[in-house]
Design an enzyme around this catalytic site. Structure first.
Site, PDB file in Angstrom:
ATOM      1  N   GLU A  64       0.879  -1.149   0.000  1.00 45.19           N
ATOM      2  CA  GLU A  64       0.000   0.000   0.000  1.00 45.19           C
ATOM      3  C   GLU A  64       0.930   1.215   0.000  1.00 45.19           C
ATOM      4  O   GLU A  64       1.805   1.305   0.861  1.00 45.19           O
ATOM      5  CB  GLU A  64      -0.822  -0.044   1.289  1.00 45.19           C
ATOM      6  N   ARG A 100       5.069 -12.646  10.111  1.00 49.05           N
ATOM      7  CA  ARG A 100       5.787 -11.429   9.736  1.00 49.05           C
ATOM      8  C   ARG A 100       7.124 -11.368  10.452  1.00 49.05           C
ATOM      9  O   ARG A 100       7.343 -12.021  11.467  1.00 49.05           O
ATOM     10  CB  ARG A 100       4.952 -10.179   9.976  1.00 49.05           C
ATOM     11  N   LYS A 152       4.155   0.755   9.873  1.00 51.96           N
ATOM     12  CA  LYS A 152       4.277   2.009   9.131  1.00 51.96           C
ATOM     13  C   LYS A 152       3.736   3.185   9.930  1.00 51.96           C
ATOM     14  O   LYS A 152       4.259   4.286   9.844  1.00 51.96           O
ATOM     15  CB  LYS A 152       3.547   1.889   7.789  1.00 51.96           C
TER      16      LYS A 152
END
Ligand code: ATP
Ligand code: MG
Length: 565
Positions: free
Chosen positions: A39, A265, A275
């Site tokens: 994204e 992850r 982020k």
């Protein structure tokens, strides 16, 4: 291809590759298509590097392809700057998507048609509840949700309202389009999720064409289907979304059937990889920018001097599993050190200078000595180093009153100057405050090259630079950005930061050849570590970043706890 040759050299095995192998062997898929789907709402970090490595290397290993697709469905947080930085970072990591660059926004028209398709099938409806009311109706993990009073609108009314949403008749938040699935589902993602919301916002790519935007969930799986992605690889937090993605795929006339597989992850010690928090670090000014060398971003690691191959090696060693864990930053540093030990040229640099005057060396004269560029790589050749009467050595390499195990310079003590001569300290000169400011020394001209014809030995070899010929430089030393292994940012970022994450040394002296150092090519400062030129270098002078120190704390950890991964 040569850049990423390391990717192909060994055969990897993990649960995802096993699935891919059996899908190919049993003919469930003809060729493999993966994608990396960021994204564009921030810069890439080392966690993304794991995903990039996985997707691109699987495509390479199995002769398939990997797309780069921007999941750009939220124009309020996305920017062109991020789109560009992401492409630069993926390329720098050594991967190439070729012609396969896509944007979810390329499919907005198709996604809109599919939304109407669901309405016509009675599987989607326009809801007038506010976001808050929708949340209140959703229920909890233990209680089922409640149906919206607008759930049973007719197909015609839904189509009309949805078209008017698109035409811009309504304000943000006034209406949404929802899937009609099951408000009592045990999986909250299936409780009539929102498919479209009204956002009167300009999009970096579609401009003002749209004022309704698909949600990430409505766009993600269908975008994979449009692109013929066979294996949609993502992190574990999306496992609960898989039934929803599958529901869309089953209820829409999509051109292909992607399958999603989830892996854990990457978490890195002494760092944050969300982020949201990385943006906060930049916006609150805790770091100098996304590419601050303390940041776990790809651009920060690049500026710090980490070679892309070291990052690939790191994420490769971490491997692909379904179990969550925190990987030590020391492993990343170890990977860089191991690679740079082989590839980096050696240079001499004095970070905290102490002046040495060689009383028996003729004034006004100098000579050139030969120094090996890289003992690990004979093809790197050698260079010449100027030597003269006045030198700088490292402050730490002298002690006026040395303890037993200190073998370096002290009054009356003889040491070897790397690539030069034996040097004996005769006297330490002090200032009024009592600090040593200069050493008066003598050298032995017979010991050129570092050996004494009479066979006498010295216990230490130290580095030096010629005062007159040296380049002045600023050197930035970095430590962990966060104090704790797993930073607790509950009380704000500031409280969790390591106050000593940056140390700036202003008065360093480098051997002259470092004036020609190149950006992106780290060198070893002998006895200190690996350093790389910083882009801040310019008319104001040279600036170097320390990539990693020579001391390998990871090797120590491993020596204590077992074999290397
Ligand atoms: P963040 O949590 O940092 O905001 P994100 O998941 O929202 O990250 P995306 O741009 O959506 O960021 O991520 C693109 C891809 O990278 C996704 O497939 C995601 O699963 C993967 N990814 C993100 N963070 C990690 C991580 N720490 N380890 C491995 N893969 C990751
Ligand atoms: Mg995401």
């Amino acid at each position: 291809m040569s850049e990423t040759q390391d990717v192909l050299e060994e055969e990897r095995s993990d649960f995802i590759r096993n699935i891919v192998r059996s899908d190919l062997a049993e003919g469930r898929v003809k060729s493999i298509v993966t994608r990396f789907p960021p994204e564009p709402n921030g810069y890439l970090h080392i966690g993304h590097a794991k995903s990039i490595f996985l997707n691109f290397s699987i495509a390479q290993e199995f002769g398939g392809r990997c797309n780069l697709r921007f999941d750009d469905t939220n124009p309020t947080r996305e920017e062109q700057e991020y789109i560009e930085s992401i492409q630069r970072d993926v390329r720098w990591l050594g991967f190439d998507w070729g012609e396969h660059l896509f944007y979810a926004s390329d499919y907005f028209e198709q996604l809109y048609e599919w939304a109407e398709h669901l309405i016509r099938e009675g599987k989607a409806y326009v809801d007038d509840l506010s976001a808050e009311e929708i949340r209140a109706h959703r229920g909890t993990l233990t209680e089922p949700g409640r149906n919206s009073p607008y759930r049973d609108r007719s197909v015609d009314e839904n189509l009309d309202l949805f078209q008017r949403m698109r035409a811009g008749e309504f304000k943000e938040g006034e209406r949404v389009l929802r899937a009609k699935i099951d408000m009592a589902s045990g999986n909250i993602n299936l409780r009539d999720p929102v498919l479209y919301r009204i956002l009167h916002a300009s999009h970096p790519r579609t401009g003002d064409k749209w004022c309704i935007y698909p949600t990430y969930d409505f766009a993600h799986g269908q975008s994979d289907a449009v692109e013929g992605v066979t294996h949609s690889l993502c992190t574990l937090e999306f496992a609960d979304h898989r039934p929803l993605y599958d529901w869309f795929i089953e209820n829409l006339p999509v051109p292909s059937r992607p399958h999603q597989y989830e892996f854990s992850r990457l978490n890195l010690s002494h760092a944050v990889l969300s982020k949201r928090l990385l943006i906060q670090l930049v916006q609150e000014g805790h770091v100098a920018g996304w590419d601050d060398p303390r940041m776990p971003t790809v651009s920060g690691l690049r500026r710090r001097g980490f070679p892309p191959a070291a990052i690939r090696d790191f994420v490769d060693r971490v491997g692909i599993t379904k179990s969550d864990n925190v990987v030590e930053m020391a492993l990343l540093e170890h990977c860089a050190r191991e690679l740079l030990n082989k590839s980096a040229e050696r240079r001499m640099a004095v970070l905290r200078p102490l002046k040495v005057v060689i009383e028996n060396y003729p004034e006004g004269e100098s000579e050139e000595l030969q120094a090996v560029n890289n003992p690990e790589d004979p093809s790197a050749g050698s260079r010449s180093l100027p030597f003269s009467r006045e030198l700088f050595i490292e402050r730490d390499d002298f002690m006026e009153d040395p303890p037993k195990k200190f073998f370096r310079l002290a009054p009356g003590r003889e040491v070897r100057l790397r690539y030069a001569y034996f040097l004996t300290c005769r006297e330490a000169i002090k200032n009024d405050a009592g600090d040593v400011v200069e050493l008066r020394c003598t050298y032995d001209p017979e010991t050129k090259g570092g050996n004494a014809p009479d066979g006498r030995k010295v216990k230490a070899t130290i580095h030096w630079v010629s005062a007159e010929h040296a380049q002045k430089a600023e050197v930035r030393l970095y430590n962990h950005l966060f104090r704790d292994v797993e930073p607790d940012v509950g009380a704000g970022l500031a409280a969790a930061l390591n106050e000593d994450s940056l140390e700036v040394l202003q008065d360093c002296r480098l051997e002259p050849s470092l004036a020609d150092a190149s950006l992106g090519i780290p060198v070893q400062f002998e006895r200190q570590g690996y350093f790389v030129l910083d882009p801040d270098s310019g008319a104001g002078g040279l600036v170097f970043n320390r990539t990693v120190a020579l001391r390998d704390s990871w090797a120590k950890v491993q020596a204590k706890s077992g074999p290397k991964p």
